[in-house]
Design a protein around this motif. Structure first.
Motif, PDB file in Angstrom:
ATOM      1  N   THR A 421       0.790  -1.093   0.114  1.00  0.00           N
ATOM      2  CA  THR A 421       0.074   0.184   0.081  1.00  0.00           C
ATOM      3  C   THR A 421       0.891   1.265   0.069  1.00  0.00           C
ATOM      4  N   GLU A 422       1.709   1.210   0.708  1.00  0.00           N
ATOM      5  CA  GLU A 422       2.625   2.541   0.785  1.00  0.00           C
ATOM      6  C   GLU A 422       3.467   2.473  -0.327  1.00  0.00           C
ATOM      7  N   ALA A 423       3.819   1.364  -1.090  1.00  0.00           N
ATOM      8  CA  ALA A 423       4.583   1.364  -2.580  1.00  0.00           C
ATOM      9  C   ALA A 423       3.571   2.164  -3.466  1.00  0.00           C
ATOM     10  N   LYS A 424       2.144   1.809  -3.410  1.00  0.00           N
ATOM     11  CA  LYS A 424       1.136   2.403  -4.185  1.00  0.00           C
ATOM     12  C   LYS A 424       1.242   4.098  -4.204  1.00  0.00           C
ATOM     13  N   LEU A 425       1.094   4.246  -2.889  1.00  0.00           N
ATOM     14  CA  LEU A 425       1.209   5.739  -2.674  1.00  0.00           C
ATOM     15  C   LEU A 425       2.149   6.495  -2.994  1.00  0.00           C
ATOM     16  N   GLU A 426       3.495   5.964  -2.981  1.00  0.00           N
ATOM     17  CA  GLU A 426       4.588   6.429  -3.466  1.00  0.00           C
ATOM     18  C   GLU A 426       4.669   6.647  -5.082  1.00  0.00           C
ATOM     19  N   ASN A 427       4.306   5.645  -5.838  1.00  0.00           N
ATOM     20  CA  ASN A 427       4.235   5.795  -7.186  1.00  0.00           C
ATOM     21  C   ASN A 427       3.334   4.642  -7.794  1.00  0.00           C
ATOM     22  N   LEU A 428       2.342   5.211  -8.410  1.00  0.00           N
ATOM     23  CA  LEU A 428       1.522   3.887  -9.033  1.00  0.00           C
ATOM     24  C   LEU A 428       2.370   3.332 -10.528  1.00  0.00           C
ATOM     25  N   TYR A 429       3.186   3.987 -10.769  1.00  0.00           N
ATOM     26  CA  TYR A 429       3.753   3.565 -12.089  1.00  0.00           C
ATOM     27  C   TYR A 429       4.764   2.491 -11.917  1.00  0.00           C
ATOM     28  N   THR A 430       5.428   2.512 -10.465  1.00  0.00           N
ATOM     29  CA  THR A 430       6.433   1.625 -10.171  1.00  0.00           C
ATOM     30  C   THR A 430       6.213   0.396  -9.264  1.00  0.00           C
ATOM     31  N   TYR A 431       4.992   0.607  -8.603  1.00  0.00           N
ATOM     32  CA  TYR A 431       4.742  -0.271  -7.446  1.00  0.00           C
ATOM     33  C   TYR A 431       4.920  -1.947  -7.924  1.00  0.00           C
ATOM     34  N   ARG A 432       4.732  -2.089  -9.147  1.00  0.00           N
ATOM     35  CA  ARG A 432       4.646  -3.359  -9.529  1.00  0.00           C
ATOM     36  C   ARG A 432       5.860  -4.083  -9.899  1.00  0.00           C
ATOM     37  N   ASN A 433       7.151  -3.087  -9.707  1.00  0.00           N
ATOM     38  CA  ASN A 433       8.313  -3.539  -9.925  1.00  0.00           C
ATOM     39  C   ASN A 433       8.962  -4.495  -8.956  1.00  0.00           C
ATOM     40  N   TYR A 434       8.346  -4.278  -7.695  1.00  0.00           N
ATOM     41  CA  TYR A 434       8.692  -5.116  -6.549  1.00  0.00           C
ATOM     42  C   TYR A 434       8.154  -6.322  -6.497  1.00  0.00           C
ATOM     43  N   ALA A 435       9.351  -7.225  -6.015  1.00  0.00           N
ATOM     44  CA  ALA A 435       8.926  -8.903  -5.877  1.00  0.00           C
ATOM     45  C   ALA A 435       8.864  -8.952  -4.278  1.00  0.00           C
ATOM     46  N   TYR A 436       8.027  -9.813  -3.831  1.00  0.00           N
ATOM     47  CA  TYR A 436       7.792  -9.906  -2.378  1.00  0.00           C
ATOM     48  C   TYR A 436       8.169 -11.451  -2.328  1.00  0.00           C
ATOM     49  N   THR A 437       8.960 -11.824  -1.330  1.00  0.00           N
ATOM     50  CA  THR A 437       9.278 -13.144  -1.063  1.00  0.00           C
ATOM     51  C   THR A 437       9.107 -13.416   0.484  1.00  0.00           C
ATOM     52  N   VAL A 438       8.239 -14.524   0.658  1.00  0.00           N
ATOM     53  CA  VAL A 438       7.745 -14.756   2.129  1.00  0.00           C
ATOM     54  C   VAL A 438       9.315 -15.592   2.770  1.00  0.00           C
ATOM     55  N   ILE A 439       9.706 -15.547   3.847  1.00  0.00           N
ATOM     56  CA  ILE A 439      10.790 -16.132   4.530  1.00  0.00           C
ATOM     57  C   ILE A 439      10.164 -16.871   5.632  1.00  0.00           C
ATOM     58  N   ASP A 440       9.198 -16.592   6.280  1.00  0.00           N
ATOM     59  CA  ASP A 440       8.444 -17.436   7.329  1.00  0.00           C
ATOM     60  C   ASP A 440       6.923 -16.640   7.375  1.00  0.00           C
ATOM     61  N   ASN A 441       6.243 -17.162   8.499  1.00  0.00           N
ATOM     62  CA  ASN A 441       4.878 -16.677   8.698  1.00  0.00           C
ATOM     63  C   ASN A 441       4.993 -15.176   9.337  1.00  0.00           C
ATOM     64  N   GLU A 442       6.145 -14.515   9.572  1.00  0.00           N
ATOM     65  CA  GLU A 442       6.248 -13.344  10.107  1.00  0.00           C
ATOM     66  C   GLU A 442       6.932 -12.302   9.048  1.00  0.00           C
ATOM     67  N   ASN A 443       7.932 -12.932   8.437  1.00  0.00           N
ATOM     68  CA  ASN A 443       8.677 -12.024   7.721  1.00  0.00           C
ATOM     69  C   ASN A 443       8.871 -12.159   6.174  1.00  0.00           C
ATOM     70  N   PHE A 444       9.307 -11.449   5.383  1.00  0.00           N
ATOM     71  CA  PHE A 444       9.276 -11.316   4.031  1.00  0.00           C
ATOM     72  C   PHE A 444      10.736 -10.433   3.544  1.00  0.00           C
TER      73      PHE A 444
END
Length: 460
Positions: A421-444
């Motif tokens: 959500t913060e990435a969307k607020l920052e830049n709607l053109y670039t937020y989809r350039n991020y990749a998210y990888t889950v490390i465990d149930n609490e962290n990514f």
């Protein structure tokens, strides 16, 4: 405001009086229950998957010949080949607005090689693969449209029709799962002067491709997720993109020079729109991105729900019909990881149907719901906010687990949504350039341009 509160209170009182004698099934376990699932979109498919695993009898009634609901792109608008309204709101360039980990269905991983924010086509193929993998299609009655659901002699009577032959059927069920969603009935604002405007006016539900707007002056109304996304999509083709909205969200995106921000539309005339600040813009086309209505025409009064275009009430845990708790309405939550929420709700519903837990008494469920409603009204917010999870999303998943015993949705899902959500607020053109990888149930970890961050925002 006072009159709205009084009207709202009377609606609740009416439901309580008219249904006070209804059978309280919160403590009744039904042996060998038969379940009707309405719709073969994500809500219907996930519900079918979990019921199938538990050996519970069910049937899915689907009005089209496809699975996937709104995720199936169709270039047509209006009605399908059988004369039924097209439910899909997909457009050609749509990509998911939430990252891959939050779009994954439990027990069926998304392929590693797909983008972090996949296109509708990639995700729709994933849904079809899900249905095939769990052999769900054999329990779906395709091309059967539900006409009426009513409560008769403490059983659900479901009337449905073969859309090809017109033949009608009636069956009885112990439970009904409503999985048709709320993204197919456009909410049209009805702004004065629309009939005078000589250009085109459509709702985002019928938006498909920006090419038709090439070189034109286009007004987009609304700043929800679809409003922002379609505004950017159309801006690539349009000569001028006028964006009218009253959102207080602090979008920090730098838009192109031909993007013009405007307040709400006051009225239209033959050639354009006058805005509430008194300014005027010539226009060729208008796209309303003004959301959707809650629309369940097949549910009659015996179902015990207060159905309005803005809300479905009263619901316990955002889905259990309090007055008739053998009906569950899925996927009404807003501002949440909807796919994650649907999967959790399907598991909760299955546990309830199987008899793994019992619901609280009707009075307790009403009390919980009323507290949420009172909180919304006291803040001067519309009752439609009753479906919002927002910052309470992870708490909601914890409550579902505590009550039903289902596996806990990992808190990392809510954390990913917050950072996204913060990435969307920052830049709607670039937020989809991020990749998210889950490390465990609490962290990514989040990566962009070979820089990896942990979920506290520090470089690793």
């Amino acid at each position: 405001m006072c009159s709205k509160i009084i009207l709202y209170a009377l609606c609740v009182l009416y439901l309580e009086i008219s249904l006070v004698s209804a059978l309280d099934l919160t403590k009744t376990h039904i042996s060998n229950p038969r379940v009707c699932i309405i719709g073969a979109g994500l809500a219907g498919l996930t519900s079918a998957k979990y019921l199938k695993e538990e050996g519970i009898k069910f049937v899915v009634l689907e009005s089209t010949r496809y699975v996937g609901g709104t995720w199936r792109y169709d270039s047509r608008v209006g009605y399908d080949e059988n004369g039924l309204p097209l439910h899909t709101s997909m457009y050609m360039h749509l990509r998911t607005n939430l990252p891959k980990p939050t779009m994954e269905l439990r027990g069926f991983p998304l392929p590693d090689d797909i983008p972090s924010f996949p296109s509708w086509k990639i995700y729709y193929n994933y849904i079809k693969d899900y249905a095939k993998h769990f052999d769900l299609e054999r329990d779906i009655k395709f091309l059967h449209n539900v006409i009426l659901v009513s409560r008769v002699n403490d059983i659900w009577n479901v009337k449905y029709q073969n859309v090809l032959t017109g033949e009608e059927f009636e069956d009885e069920f112990d439970f009904v799962i409503v999985g048709t969603g709320h993204f197919s009935k456009p909410n049209m604002p009805n702004i004065p002067g629309e009939e005078k405007f000589s250009g085109s006016i459509i709702h985002s539900h019928d938006y498909r491709d920006p090419i038709r707007y090439k070189g034109r002056r286009v007004l987009v109304v609304g700043a929800g997720p679809s409003g922002m996304d379609i505004a950017i999509d159309v801006a690539y083709a349009a000569k001028t993109l006028v964006h009218s909205h009253h959102s207080k969200i602090n979008f920090r995106t730098v838009f192109p020079k031909h993007y013009i921000r405007k307040p709400d539309v006051q009225e239209f005339n033959e050639t354009g729109a006058i805005f509430k600040d008194g300014s005027y813009e010539d226009l060729d086309d208008v796209i309303y991105c003004t959301g959707f209505q809650y629309y369940y025409p097949f549910l009659d009064e015996s179902c015990g729900l207060n159905l309005t275009p803005q809300s479905v009430t009263p619901l316990y845990k955002y889905m259990v019909n309090i007055y008739q708790p053998t009906m569950l309405v899925m996927g009404l939550v807003v501002r949440a990881c909807l796919v994650v929420a649907l999967d959790a709700q399907s598991r909760y519903a299955t546990a309830l149907i199987k008899g793994n837990f019992t619901l609280p008494p009707k009075e307790e469920m009403l009390e919980e719901w009323q507290k949420r409603a009172d909180s919304i009204i006291s803040r001067g917010r519309p009752i439609s906010d009753i479906h919002f999870l927002a910052e309470k999303e992870d708490e909601y998943y914890a409550e579902l687990t505590k009550e039903s015993g289902i596996g806990r949705v990992p808190p990392v899902m809510f954390k990913i949504r917050a950072i996204d959500t913060e990435a969307k607020l920052e830049n709607l053109y670039t937020y989809r350039n991020y990749a998210y990888t889950v490390i465990d149930n609490e962290n990514f970890v989040r990566s962009l341009d070979n820089i990896t961050e942990n979920n506290s925002g520090n470089n690793l």
